[in-house]
Design an enzyme around this catalytic site. Structure first.
Site, PDB file in Angstrom:
ATOM      1  N   LYS A 154      29.012  91.041  66.648  1.00  0.00           N
ATOM      2  CA  LYS A 154      28.723  91.176  65.222  1.00  0.00           C
ATOM      3  C   LYS A 154      27.491  90.346  64.844  1.00  0.00           C
ATOM      4  O   LYS A 154      26.667  90.757  64.046  1.00  0.00           O
ATOM      5  CB  LYS A 154      29.920  90.751  64.365  1.00  0.00           C
ATOM      6  CG  LYS A 154      29.735  91.213  62.923  1.00  0.00           C
ATOM      7  CD  LYS A 154      30.677  90.560  61.985  1.00  0.00           C
ATOM      8  CE  LYS A 154      30.268  89.184  61.753  1.00  0.00           C
ATOM      9  NZ  LYS A 154      30.071  88.605  60.545  1.00  0.00           N
ATOM     10  N   ASP A 155      27.390  89.159  65.453  1.00  0.00           N
ATOM     11  CA  ASP A 155      26.202  88.317  65.227  1.00  0.00           C
ATOM     12  C   ASP A 155      25.191  88.639  66.329  1.00  0.00           C
ATOM     13  O   ASP A 155      24.966  87.851  67.239  1.00  0.00           O
ATOM     14  CB  ASP A 155      26.603  86.844  65.239  1.00  0.00           C
ATOM     15  CG  ASP A 155      27.521  86.510  64.083  1.00  0.00           C
ATOM     16  OD1 ASP A 155      27.047  86.472  62.950  1.00  0.00           O
ATOM     17  OD2 ASP A 155      28.727  86.337  64.320  1.00  0.00           O
TER      18      ASP A 155
ATOM     19  N   GLN B 285      23.640  74.127  61.007  1.00  0.00           N
ATOM     20  CA  GLN B 285      23.209  75.519  60.883  1.00  0.00           C
ATOM     21  C   GLN B 285      23.350  76.068  59.462  1.00  0.00           C
ATOM     22  O   GLN B 285      23.165  77.251  59.240  1.00  0.00           O
ATOM     23  CB  GLN B 285      23.926  76.411  61.904  1.00  0.00           C
ATOM     24  CG  GLN B 285      25.402  76.650  61.636  1.00  0.00           C
ATOM     25  CD  GLN B 285      26.062  77.373  62.812  1.00  0.00           C
ATOM     26  OE1 GLN B 285      26.271  76.792  63.872  1.00  0.00           O
ATOM     27  NE2 GLN B 285      26.413  78.635  62.636  1.00  0.00           N
TER      28      GLN B 285
ATOM     29  N   ASN C  69      38.674  79.357  60.745  1.00  0.00           N
ATOM     30  CA  ASN C  69      39.074  80.441  59.832  1.00  0.00           C
ATOM     31  C   ASN C  69      39.209  81.739  60.645  1.00  0.00           C
ATOM     32  O   ASN C  69      38.596  82.756  60.336  1.00  0.00           O
ATOM     33  CB  ASN C  69      38.079  80.591  58.676  1.00  0.00           C
ATOM     34  CG  ASN C  69      38.646  81.462  57.566  1.00  0.00           C
ATOM     35  OD1 ASN C  69      38.042  82.419  57.128  1.00  0.00           O
ATOM     36  ND2 ASN C  69      39.853  81.146  57.124  1.00  0.00           N
ATOM     37  N   LEU C  70      40.020  81.636  61.663  1.00  0.00           N
ATOM     38  CA  LEU C  70      40.069  82.684  62.681  1.00  0.00           C
ATOM     39  C   LEU C  70      40.723  83.963  62.159  1.00  0.00           C
ATOM     40  O   LEU C  70      41.707  83.918  61.423  1.00  0.00           O
ATOM     41  CB  LEU C  70      40.832  82.167  63.903  1.00  0.00           C
ATOM     42  CG  LEU C  70      40.264  80.882  64.515  1.00  0.00           C
ATOM     43  CD1 LEU C  70      41.092  80.463  65.727  1.00  0.00           C
ATOM     44  CD2 LEU C  70      38.801  81.032  64.895  1.00  0.00           C
TER      45      LEU C  70
ATOM     46  N   GLN D  19      22.320  86.232  66.885  1.00  0.00           N
ATOM     47  CA  GLN D  19      22.825  84.994  67.488  1.00  0.00           C
ATOM     48  C   GLN D  19      23.047  85.193  68.994  1.00  0.00           C
ATOM     49  O   GLN D  19      22.627  84.371  69.810  1.00  0.00           O
ATOM     50  CB  GLN D  19      24.136  84.595  66.803  1.00  0.00           C
ATOM     51  CG  GLN D  19      24.919  83.517  67.530  1.00  0.00           C
ATOM     52  CD  GLN D  19      26.085  82.997  66.708  1.00  0.00           C
ATOM     53  OE1 GLN D  19      25.888  82.273  65.764  1.00  0.00           O
ATOM     54  NE2 GLN D  19      27.310  83.349  67.066  1.00  0.00           N
TER      55      GLN D  19
ATOM     56  N   GLY E  17      39.147  89.332  64.895  1.00  0.00           N
ATOM     57  CA  GLY E  17      37.917  89.444  65.699  1.00  0.00           C
ATOM     58  C   GLY E  17      37.791  88.262  66.662  1.00  0.00           C
ATOM     59  O   GLY E  17      37.424  88.435  67.831  1.00  0.00           O
ATOM     60  N   HIS E  18      38.072  87.052  66.166  1.00  0.00           N
ATOM     61  CA  HIS E  18      38.035  85.878  67.058  1.00  0.00           C
ATOM     62  C   HIS E  18      39.104  85.995  68.148  1.00  0.00           C
ATOM     63  O   HIS E  18      38.880  85.671  69.310  1.00  0.00           O
ATOM     64  CB  HIS E  18      38.327  84.590  66.268  1.00  0.00           C
ATOM     65  CG  HIS E  18      37.295  84.221  65.257  1.00  0.00           C
ATOM     66  ND1 HIS E  18      37.512  84.316  63.897  1.00  0.00           N
ATOM     67  CD2 HIS E  18      36.044  83.740  65.404  1.00  0.00           C
ATOM     68  CE1 HIS E  18      36.441  83.913  63.252  1.00  0.00           C
ATOM     69  NE2 HIS E  18      35.531  83.554  64.131  1.00  0.00           N
TER      70      HIS E  18
HETATM   71  O1  PAF Z   1      29.303  82.216  65.356  1.00  0.00           O
HETATM   72  C1  PAF Z   1      29.735  81.096  65.022  1.00  0.00           C
HETATM   73  O2  PAF Z   1      30.873  80.957  64.594  1.00  0.00           O
HETATM   74  C2  PAF Z   1      28.832  79.889  65.133  1.00  0.00           C
HETATM   75  O3  PAF Z   1      27.511  80.236  64.867  1.00  0.00           O
HETATM   76  C3  PAF Z   1      28.936  79.162  66.472  1.00  0.00           C
HETATM   77  C4  PAF Z   1      28.465  80.040  67.621  1.00  0.00           C
HETATM   78  C5  PAF Z   1      30.377  78.719  66.718  1.00  0.00           C
HETATM   79  C6  PAF Z   1      28.055  77.903  66.471  1.00  0.00           C
HETATM   80  O4  PAF Z   1      28.405  77.038  65.445  1.00  0.00           O
END
Ligand code: PAF
Length: 292
Positions: free
Chosen positions: A158-159, A57, A28-29, A162, A32-33
């Protein structure tokens, strides 16, 4: 651009690559991606993007089944951005014992993370970061260990939590991989781009940038000398709550340790997670204070 679905095909496609820049995604790009892919392109390496919605996750009551899957559009965007290889594994490919009827991955070996993974986003999403770190490590194994000597992985700021956890995992597990952070891409009104923004109604989309603005006010207050961090966090939480947000957390932390900020910290980050209706938005702002 080559699209591969299996670990075997990926390893064949990467066998002759000396340098790999890897951008893991759940698809779902959005812009930002693509900005992360553009950053990967500057590394003079084969640019690999993975698209995998990782069941491990997602919690039981989260949006795994509804998570937007837009593979064809994603592939078009990646082709235009100049990605070299896109890895789109099935759940069975990533988790050999995956049960499609229950979405149980049967992944019994997982990454055990430090307690910071149970705070902030981890408090509302138990197991989320362990599931994320586990799939990232599996992806690293599949993408990087086919002979490449230069290994770069790119994650968005943003994450923030993470990114922090991935860096810590790479350090503590001695993974020979360089982690690079890409800036958060924002809409003109400041809203951080996210796949989950697509869930917002038009009224919620108008309100959504307020989270970033509220974090910005918090940054200003700290820069002006306020050190009563818990009181500031409560004020911001109350402000957003009065406007109809359901706040998970607003927190001022050390950007270096992710521990609650102290007066001695100069590198700081304010982080927030709050819901508009059922859509959970996260954002953060990193900043540095001048020493006294
Ligand atoms: O940030 C994300 O989209 C996900 O957490 C990742 C790093 C692709 C792992 O599934």
């Amino acid at each position: 651009m080559q699209v591969v679905k299996t670990a075997h095909a990926l390893s064949q496609a990467l066998a002759t690559q000396d340098a790999i820049a890897f951008v893991p995604t759940m698809g779902n790009l959005h812009a930002g991606h693509i900005q992360l892919v553009e950053l990967a392109k500057t590394k003079n390496a084969c640019v690999v993007v993975s698209i995998f919605v990782n069941p491990l996750q997602f919690g039981a009551n989260e949006d795994l089944s509804n998570y937007p899957r837009t593979l064809d559009a994603d592939l078009e965007k990646l082709k235009a951005a100049g990605a070299d290889i896109v890895f789109t594994p099935s759940e069975q490919e990533m988790y050999p014992d995956f049960d499609a009827s229950t979405h149980n991955t049967h992944q019994s070996i997982t990454i055990n993370l430090p307690s910071v993974a149970n705070e902030l986003c981890g408090a509302a999403r138990p197991g989320h970061f362990s599931g994320m770190a586990t799939v990232v490590l599996k992806l690293f194994n599949l993408v990087f260990f086919n002979g490449a000597k230069t290994r770069v992985a790119i994650f968005g700021k943003k994450d923030f939590q993470q990114l922090f956890i991935i860096r810590d995992m790479v350090k503590q597990l001695n993974l020979p991989i360089e982690i690079i952070a890409g800036d958060t891409r924002r809409e003109a009104d400041g809203l951080a781009m996210s796949s989950r923004n697509g869930y917002l109604t038009s009224a919620q989309k108008l309100e959504a940038p307020r989270l970033y603005r509220a974090l910005g006010l918090l940054v200003d207050a700290v820069k002006q000398g306020r050190t009563d961090f818990p009181a500031l966090e409560t004020q911001t939480t109350q402000f957003l709550t009065q406007l109809g947000w359901v706040v998970d957390y607003i927190s001022i932390r050390s950007a270096e340790t992710l521990l609650p900020a102290t007066n001695a910290d100069l590198k700081l980050v304010v982080l927030g997670a709050a819901r508009q209706g059922t859509t959970r938005l996260i954002d953060n702002i990193e900043f540095t204070l001048k020493p006294n």
